[in-house]
Design an enzyme around this catalytic site. Structure first.
Site, PDB file in Angstrom:
ATOM      1  CB  SER A 132      -0.934   0.009   1.217  1.00 32.31           C
ATOM      2  OG  SER A 132      -1.970  -0.938   1.054  1.00 32.31           O
TER       3      SER A 132
ATOM      4  CG  ASN B  64      -6.625 -10.262  -1.525  1.00 33.58           C
ATOM      5  OD1 ASN B  64      -7.727 -10.288  -1.021  1.00 33.58           O
ATOM      6  ND2 ASN B  64      -6.281 -11.037  -2.534  1.00 33.58           N
ATOM      7  CE1 TYR B  65      -0.856  -9.295   0.850  1.00 29.11           C
ATOM      8  CE2 TYR B  65      -1.451  -9.970  -1.371  1.00 29.11           C
ATOM      9  CZ  TYR B  65      -1.036 -10.291  -0.081  1.00 29.11           C
ATOM     10  OH  TYR B  65      -0.819 -11.601   0.256  1.00 29.11           O
ATOM     11  CG  LEU B  66      -2.821  -2.323  -4.018  1.00 24.81           C
ATOM     12  CD1 LEU B  66      -3.022  -1.902  -5.467  1.00 24.81           C
ATOM     13  CD2 LEU B  66      -1.483  -1.843  -3.496  1.00 24.81           C
TER      14      LEU B  66
END
Length: 903
Positions: free
Chosen positions: A658, A861-863
């Site tokens: 992120s 899922n990650y940002l």
């Protein structure tokens, strides 16, 4: 001229992102060029950051003769987050068969042999499937909790109760999603919005270039209230087309009502101070109708039978169903796989032993089995479905929806919430990912007796939609699953959860990203400590510090010990000596299979002390020995939690993804660029994060075909521009000297023009024929006389005459428009075309650059979704161009952030 004409020559130089200065690091990540030197990641062009380095090839299947010694067990084996547990299968030594993929560093190209002459790491066939081709039913939702002895046995906790641990929903697009059982912390109190929230949608005709997330199409704006009021006050006789307008208005009203109903149903938990409960309680009341079981097997027609040694086999339904599973896959890559075939036939023989052929045939050899009659029957059935009319398809869908309707929603604390995977997966053959040792094994039919359901104490017990009784009914409000069962292939628990857009899942996502943001306060201290510990005299501390360096700098998953019957995938803590090669003076070459059997290949220059440590850790060890033999995921996560409550290795991965994304967007977005230029900047940043996290995909099978169509469309736009230029020259010769118009389209020579005009002519004739046929069908329906064939012939004659005229114009640099226009209008048209060409070329460039990177996984899922929403608001880009309907539903809490919000 064919489609091999270069579409990006001379005046078509791709429009890249402008480089910016940097100190050569990115959030603590080592950013390198092809020579291993540190450079700014943002200054790299797409050419400097290739998405893959080598061509995918297939390796020979692993056999017992080629397999190395089984790897040694770790000294300590502790359970950790399921997301940190890779699959496992020991690959054979030899040339690696997977694709080089850079991780946190820029892509580099070097030889894969070791500097000391030792053999390269073992290779394994890494089957990297496109996301669209993967079978969600084969993705285990969660691994059973390992016993304390580390041997992977399920630790039962009460009759029929699964272990309470982190699990994840079964979804390829959400394979890295945080545990559903995580208890989210409450978000900050926010003043409730007055009225219903409406997302502002800006009109823009540009096409989305992302293949992973197809943006929502905007609907036409309906008439304003004022216009409607005026229309009602001035009632006039209906004119031609009035019915169409009424129908359109009715559809618009219906659509608006549906949207308002959906908004009304959305529980705005993020606006409530006490949206989350402390302790372990997740809900007070829960009521649902259980799960939806697939319909029972319907036997094939009597004439459709598999053959054995040329003779038809009369199978009972139970055995015929299993044979049909293989028959349906006869022309797939799976049926060509030796492991898949062996596992299927072993299980098929077990079924035949229980349900033998009625005509007494003994089936003993797989090579003598002929499943083609079944395959041909299934293909014929597919064609029948394809040939169904729109009305028939609609009716079939309505019937299916009606059967499933009771299971799509549940009532949680009195609110109606959508259920996620409410369907019980049907029986079939397990496919797995990569070189899974159990691919081809039979997945048995799940029955009510296999399923435990979870409901509120006072809720009525639902009745299954097939005969049978539930295995157990529990009332556990400390977990969020609605039902679970154990699948027979790997012995894993499968769970039914609420949908991604539910309040519980939304709170879990919010907590995950807030936890990653909180890490910003502690990360400097953690990095300082592990850098000091790299020189520690205590070998366990030194190994832990080195592992933390890799997790932080390279965004590696933590990894964990695997069982012998799982695919041989590893993470940081479970790396073996063969997976890391030393190349003096300070370069490490990583080569291993990561999650989902996707190869991680990376060559990176590291700190001298890290290089020295790896040399020490590998000393006097075999290739199969653990590199970090004194470190395990559980101990590592406990150490991280000593810095910050709830900190795990996965939080580092979310944090780095992120933060990197935020900084790339801030640095790379053109302030005065077009929407498409901004979209390209966004997708470039997304790609860099996907590369960081090693989110690969196979090039889509339709990619070349898609690019060919885009090249043809680009040629058409240039052809239009050329004809407008020639029309200007015909109107006034002075335009030939104008720098703006004098240069011809570099890739439109006579052959290309002739080919394009032939294609246009063929399309126009085909269109005329279809219109003639449609008009005659309509006339027959209305009882009128059909048109004579001469009408069509006359139309075709006009088309041919038009293209004869165009043929004569070739080489004259003159063109007569069908309708005369002043030169000012022609110049305006050329300017608009040039803008369209520029935008379209950007889309082509973006699609080509992203063909081997899966943008969806990191975006889901990650940002942190608030980064995207804030960026869209700041730069005037519609969120719908970047978030699909699924993501809009998943992240409603992120849609109201301000333009100045930063991760």
């Amino acid at each position: 001229m064919s489609g091999d004409v270069s579409m990006l020559s001379d005046d078509d130089v791709p429009l890249g992102l402008k480089p910016s200065a940097s100190n050569g690091t990115q959030n603590g990540h080592v950013i390198q060029n092809g020579n291993g030197h540190a450079v700014s990641e943002s200054s790299m062009s797409e050419d400097d950051m290739p998405l893959s380095q080598t061509t995918r090839t297939k390796s020979e299947p692993v056999t017992p003769d080629t397999r190395l010694l089984k790897r040694k067990k770790a000294v300590v084996s502790e359970s950790s987050s399921e997301d940190d547990k890779p699959l496992a299968l020991t690959p054979a030594k030899g040339k690696s068969a997977a694709v080089r993929m850079p991780g946190a560093v820029a892509a580099t190209t070097t030889k894969s042999t070791t500097a000391n002459g030792k053999r390269t790491p073992r290779a394994s066939k890494a089957i990297i499937e496109s996301e669209d081709d993967e079978d969600d039913d084969d993705v285990p939702l969660a691994k059973p909790k390992r016993a304390a002895n580390g041997k992977g046995k399920v630790a039962a906790k009460g009759k029929g109760k699964p272990p309470k641990k982190k699990v994840k929903q079964e979804s390829e697009s959400e394979r890295d999603v945080e545990s559903e059982d995580d208890i989210p912390a409450p978000p900050p109190k926010k003043a409730p919005a007055k009225g219903k929230r409406k997302v502002k949608v800006e009109s823009d005709a540009d096409e989305s270039s992302s293949e992973d997330d197809k943006p929502l199409k905007k609907k036409r704006a309906t008439a304003t209230k004022k216009a409607k009021a005026e229309a009602s006050d001035n009632v006039k006789p209906k004119k031609r087309g009035a019915k169409k307008e009424e129908d359109s208005d009715a559809v618009s009203k219906k659509s608006k009502a549906k949207k308002e109903e959906e908004e009304a149903e959305t529980y705005r938990w993020w606006e409530e101070q006490n949206a989350n409960r402390d302790g372990s309680v997740k809900w007070e009341t829960m009521e649902h109708n259980g799960v939806y079981f697939p319909p029972p097997y319907e036997p094939l027609p009597k004439h459709v039978k598999m053959k054995y040694n040329g003779q038809p086999v009369d199978l009972p339904p139970e055995a015929e169903e299993v044979a049909g599973f293989y028959g349906a896959m006869l022309e797939t890559e799976h049926a060509k796989d030796a492991t898949f075939n062996k596992n299927f036939f072993d299980d098929f023989l077990k079924i035949l032993k229980k349900y033998p052929p009625k005509n007494g045939l003994k089936i003993t050899k797989f090579e003598l089995c002929d499943f083609r009659p079944m395959f041909e029957h299934f293909e014929a059935e597919k064609e029948k479905k394809k040939s169904m009319t729109a009305a028939e398809k609609k009716a079939a869908k309505a019937a299916k929806d009606a059967l499933e309707a009771p299971y799509t929603h549940c009532f949680l604390d009195g609110r109606k919430e959508k259920v996620g995977n409410f369907r019980v997966e049907p029986p079939g053959l397990f496919r797995g990912r990569g070189d899974h040792p159990k691919k081809g094994a039979l997945k048995l039919r799940v029955r009510p007796e296999d399923i435990t359901i979870n409901i509120g104490k006072d809720a009525p017990v639902p009745k299954p939609n097939v005969p049978g009784e539930w295995k157990e009914v529990v009332h556990d409000n400390t977990v969020t699953w609605l039902a679970n069962w154990v699948e027979n292939v790997n012995g894993n628990y499968k769970y039914v959860f609420l949908a991604a857009g539910s309040s519980i899942k939304g709170q879990s996502d919010w907590t995950k990203f807030e936890k990653a943001r909180e890490l910003k306060k502690y990360v400097d201290k953690i990095r300082l400590d592990y850098n000091d510990a790299l020189k520690s005299k205590n070998m366990a501390e030194r190994q832990r510090a080195t592992a933390m360096y890799f997790i932080d700098k390279l965004a590696l998953r933590a990894g964990n010990e695997k069982g012998e019957e799982e695919a041989d995938t590893v993470g940081c803590c479970s790396l073996r000596c063969e997976h890391v090669t030393l190349e003096p003076p300070n370069k490490l070459v990583f080569d291993f299979l990561g999650k989902d059997s996707i190869r991680y290949y990376n060559e990176v220059a590291v700190d001298d002390q890290v290089y020295k440590n790896i040399r020490i850790f590998k000393n006097d060890k075999n290739d199969d020995d653990e590199l970090f033999d004194r470190v395990n995921t559980g101990a590592l996560n406990r150490h991280l939690a000593s810095y910050m409550k709830g900190l795990t290795a996965k939080v580092f991965r979310t944090f780095n993804a992120s933060l990197t994304f935020q900084e790339l967007l801030d640095r790379g977005t053109p302030e005065k660029g077009t929407v498409q230029e901004k979209l390209n900047a966004y997708n470039h940043a997304n790609r860099m994060v996907a590369i960081l996290c090693n989110h690969q995909r196979a090039v889509p099978k339709t990619h070349e075909q898609s690019m060919g169509k885009m090249r043809e469309k680009l040629r058409g736009l240039k052809y239009e521009r050329m004809k407008l230029r020639h029309a200007l020259f015909a109107a006034d010769a002075k335009f030939k000297k104008n720098k703006k118009y004098k240069d011809p389209e570099s890739d439109l020579d006579d052959d290309a023009i002739a080919s394009h005009e032939d294609n246009l002519k063929a399309k126009e004739i085909e269109k005329a024929e279809k219109k003639f046929q449609k008009d005659n069908e309509k006339a027959a329906a209305d009882g009128k006389e059909p048109q004579d064939e001469s009408v069509l012939k006359e139309k075709i004659k006009e088309i041919e005459a038009e293209y004869k005229k165009l043929k004569k114009e070739r080489g004259t640099e003159k063109h007569a428009l069908k309708k005369e226009r002043p030169t000012e209008k022609i110049e305006d048209a050329i300017e608009k075309l040039e803008e369209r060409i520029k935008t379209f070329k950007l889309q082509m460039e973006d699609r080509e650059a992203g063909k081997e990177v899966a943008l969806g996984t990191s975006k889901i899922n990650y940002l942190d979704p608030r980064i995207t929403v804030s960026w869209c608001k700041e730069h005037g880009v519609p969120v719908e161009k970047l978030f699909s309907k699924t993501l809009m539903t998943k992240f409603p809490w992120a849609m109201e952030v301000d333009t100045d919000w930063r991760f």
